[in-house]
Design a protein around this motif. Structure first.
Motif, PDB file in Angstrom:
ATOM      1  N   LYS A  42       1.015   6.956  -0.197  1.00 21.25           N
ATOM      2  CA  LYS A  42       0.310   5.948   0.585  1.00 21.25           C
ATOM      3  C   LYS A  42      -1.095   5.734   0.014  1.00 21.25           C
ATOM      4  O   LYS A  42      -1.809   6.692  -0.267  1.00 21.25           O
ATOM      5  N   THR A  43      -1.455   4.468  -0.118  1.00 18.40           N
ATOM      6  CA  THR A  43      -2.767   4.117  -0.640  1.00 18.40           C
ATOM      7  C   THR A  43      -3.560   3.349   0.415  1.00 18.40           C
ATOM      8  O   THR A  43      -2.976   2.847   1.386  1.00 18.40           O
ATOM      9  N   ASP A  44      -4.856   3.258   0.233  1.00 16.63           N
ATOM     10  CA  ASP A  44      -5.665   2.579   1.246  1.00 16.63           C
ATOM     11  C   ASP A  44      -6.096   1.179   0.832  1.00 16.63           C
ATOM     12  O   ASP A  44      -6.837   0.505   1.553  1.00 16.63           O
ATOM     13  N   SER A  45      -5.658   0.713  -0.340  1.00 15.89           N
ATOM     14  CA  SER A  45      -5.937  -0.659  -0.743  1.00 15.89           C
ATOM     15  C   SER A  45      -4.937  -1.088  -1.812  1.00 15.89           C
ATOM     16  O   SER A  45      -4.277  -0.253  -2.440  1.00 15.89           O
ATOM     17  N   VAL A  46      -4.842  -2.388  -2.007  1.00 13.34           N
ATOM     18  CA  VAL A  46      -3.883  -2.945  -2.970  1.00 13.34           C
ATOM     19  C   VAL A  46      -4.499  -2.960  -4.361  1.00 13.34           C
ATOM     20  O   VAL A  46      -5.647  -3.350  -4.544  1.00 13.34           O
TER      21      VAL A  46
ATOM     22  N   LYS B  44       0.793  -1.233   0.000  1.00 13.42           N
ATOM     23  CA  LYS B  44       0.000   0.000   0.000  1.00 13.42           C
ATOM     24  C   LYS B  44       0.828   1.288   0.000  1.00 13.42           C
ATOM     25  O   LYS B  44       0.263   2.372  -0.166  1.00 13.42           O
TER      26      LYS B  44
END
Length: 570
Positions: free
Chosen positions: A199-203, A125
């Motif tokens: 930064k991400t909140d899901s793959v 993520k």
């Protein structure tokens, strides 16, 4: 069908330099059977053929001491800005000017470009990119983290109307920024000038390619930017400036696009100072024979190959490409929402005959939306849609379309007459499709326009069927993502919750073996409830003048990756 990285669309039987062929007219001399599956022409091998008479290059070509000229099959639309253009031709024009953080190699693997390296956290993520210290835009200013952040920010702007689906990157705070709830995107952290963390909140398996796409200069493209208004960028569409190997010089509509080597390029200026796209239309072979161009792509068939062989100075490459030719079905039309009708359109078209006739065997019927060169290819157990007019008739009967007095099917007072859009008045598919569909009670009504007008009609929904080809396919999700129900309004109106689930599963795992299993299931659903008519995987046929060295081609890049190494023979 608009895809990641370049978001390209190209018409059936006409492709582009960096993608495939230049769209020369195919010669139709095969058997033109009207029923039954025509016999498949023997498969064509990938091969490279050396010029028979390399010293026979025309004088006009030899006199070009510092210029490499390649064909572009159709006039571009004029929007030379990554993420904002609508057609593959504009994408081709933009490609030499702009570099991304990451690249794709000949195996379809991600490799460094403007970023010398990157790290992905264990949970998949968080992405940290390290920009090369010598990466510069063509104006000499360094490529920095600020430029990357700016590029990602304008893709989140509420007025952004391009084809890049930035939501696929799942950047934390992206939606808040888009809705005006935040002035910055929380998940984007500028560590220093050369380092940026996202930064991400899901793959998502394609987040790397989206985050690592072409970088725009904030100093150049950010002037005049106000949240909620990207119209100012239109003034820069034909004044592109990037960090790629070439700088934009001049665009002469319907004639050529000119470039000059970027002396500030991070990997060294290209060996040839001047690069030109010559807009060929139907004249690619004549331009190549006369020495007006050094590289040209052609519809791959036996006639064009023989003509190229007769050009003594032509080095010839034939290889299997990743693009897929297809017919878009307008699922927004009420009569196209029935899967039985769409299945009938597939069964009722003799796709093998199209390959045998139009491409003289230089292709293969496409049963799934990924080419055989991909790791994800597996059509075992998938509905094949072999030409079967009897089956097509049965499906149309079941869907309530009954044959009328004139042989054309009718339902609720409406005749089954379908408008087919093509960018070529000599589209070799048309006579086959008209005859095939007439046999099952459908009246096909071809309409012709230039490619940009065709795209406009499709965007407005003014069609039943439209002929296209994908760009080069980097990942199996590239093809199918457009058919997620969330994209129905901006694409062709297709909705299928079962397919949605499989698309999401394929996107949300980084394990390639698991993805193979998912996509095999997905291809079965795709065929049972088809959103489009898959046509074929085609061979790529290109000619390169023997006066040119260093041209390397692969299914994922065409010649793009070798552009800096192309040189004039000594």
């Amino acid at each position: 069908m608009r895809k990641k990285f370049t978001k390209l669309i190209i018409p059936f039987a006409a492709a582009s330099l960096l993608l495939a062929a230049c769209g020369e007219q195919a010669t139709n001399n095969s058997n033109n059977t009207s029923s039954g599956q025509s016999s498949k022409v023997a498969s064509i091998k990938d091969e490279s053929l050396k010029a028979a008479s390399p010293d026979s290059v025309p004088a006009k070509a030899l006199n070009r001491k510092d210029t490499f000229i390649a064909t572009l099959s159709t006039n571009p639309g004029g929007a030379f800005l990554p993420n904002f253009y609508k057609t593959g031709y504009d994408g081709n024009v933009s490609s030499p000017i702009f570099d991304g953080l990451v690249d794709i190699n000949e195996k379809g693997e991600y490799t460094p470009k403007l970023a010398e390296k990157w790290e992905i956290s264990k949970d998949g993520k968080t992405y940290t990119f390290h920009i090369r210290k010598n990466a510069k835009f063509s104006d000499g200013k360094p490529v920095t983290s600020e430029d990357v952040a700016f590029t990602l920010s304008i893709l989140h702007d509420p007025s952004y109307a391009g084809d890049t689906d930035i939501s696929r990157a799942h950047i934390i705070g992206g939606e808040d920024y888009k809705k005006g709830k935040a002035k910055t995107i929380k998940g984007i952290e500028i560590v220093d000038d050369q380092t940026i963390t996202i930064k991400t909140d899901s793959v998502d398996v394609q987040a790397l390619s989206i985050l690592g796409g072409p970088v725009l200069s904030k100093a150049y493209y950010g002037k005049g930017y106000h949240f909620g208004n990207l119209d100012y960028l239109k003034d820069l569409y034909q004044k592109p400036m990037g960090a790629g190997p070439y700088k934009f010089d001049k665009y002469i509509p319907n004639q050529e696009v000119r470039y000059v080597a970027n002396e500030n390029y991070w990997n060294g200026a290209p060996k040839i100072k001047h690069f030109i796209y010559k807009i060929a239309n139907e004249n690619g072979l004549q331009y190549f024979q006369a020495g007006d161009v050094d590289f040209a792509g052609f519809t791959a068939n036996a006639d064009n190959l023989e003509q190229l062989k007769s050009v003594g100075f032509a080095n010839i490459d034939i290889y299997t490409g990743t693009p897929i030719s297809f017919i878009s079905i307008n699922n927004k039309k009420e009569y196209m929402k029935d899967a039985k009708v769409r299945q009938a359109l597939n069964y009722g078209l003799n796709r093998q005959q199209i390959i045998d006739t139009v491409y003289q065997g230089y292709g293969e019927v496409a049963n799934i939306p990924i080419a055989p060169v991909s790791w994800a290819y597996n059509d075992e157990g998938v509905r094949k849609f072999n030409y079967d007019p009897k089956k097509a008739k049965e499906l149309l009967d079941e869907a309530g379309w009954k044959v009328g007095k004139n042989g054309i099917r009718e339902k609720d007072g409406k005749k089954l007459e379908l408008v087919y859009l093509s960018a070529k008045s000599d589209d070799g598919l048309i006579p086959i499709a008209k005859e095939n569909y007439k046999e099952i009670g459908i009246n096909l009504k071809p309409e012709f326009s230039d490619f940009n007008a065709l795209v406009s009609k499709v965007d407005k929904g003014n069609y039943d069927l439209a002929s296209f080809s994908t760009p080069m396919i980097m990942d199996p999700n590239d093809v199918v993502a457009d058919y997620h129900s969330k994209n129905a309004d901006k694409n062709n109106g297709y909705k299928n919750p079962a397919l949605d689930k499989l698309i999401e599963e394929g996107q949300n795992t980084l394990d390639q073996e698991k993805r193979k299993e998912i996509y095999h299931k997905l291809y079965k659903e795709f065929a049972d409830n088809p959103p489009i008519i898959l046509l074929n995987y085609r061979k790529i046929l290109n000619g390169v003048s023997s006066r040119i060295d260093g041209v390397k081609q692969d299914p994922y890049n065409g010649i793009l990756s070798s552009l800096t190494e192309v040189d004039i023979t000594k």
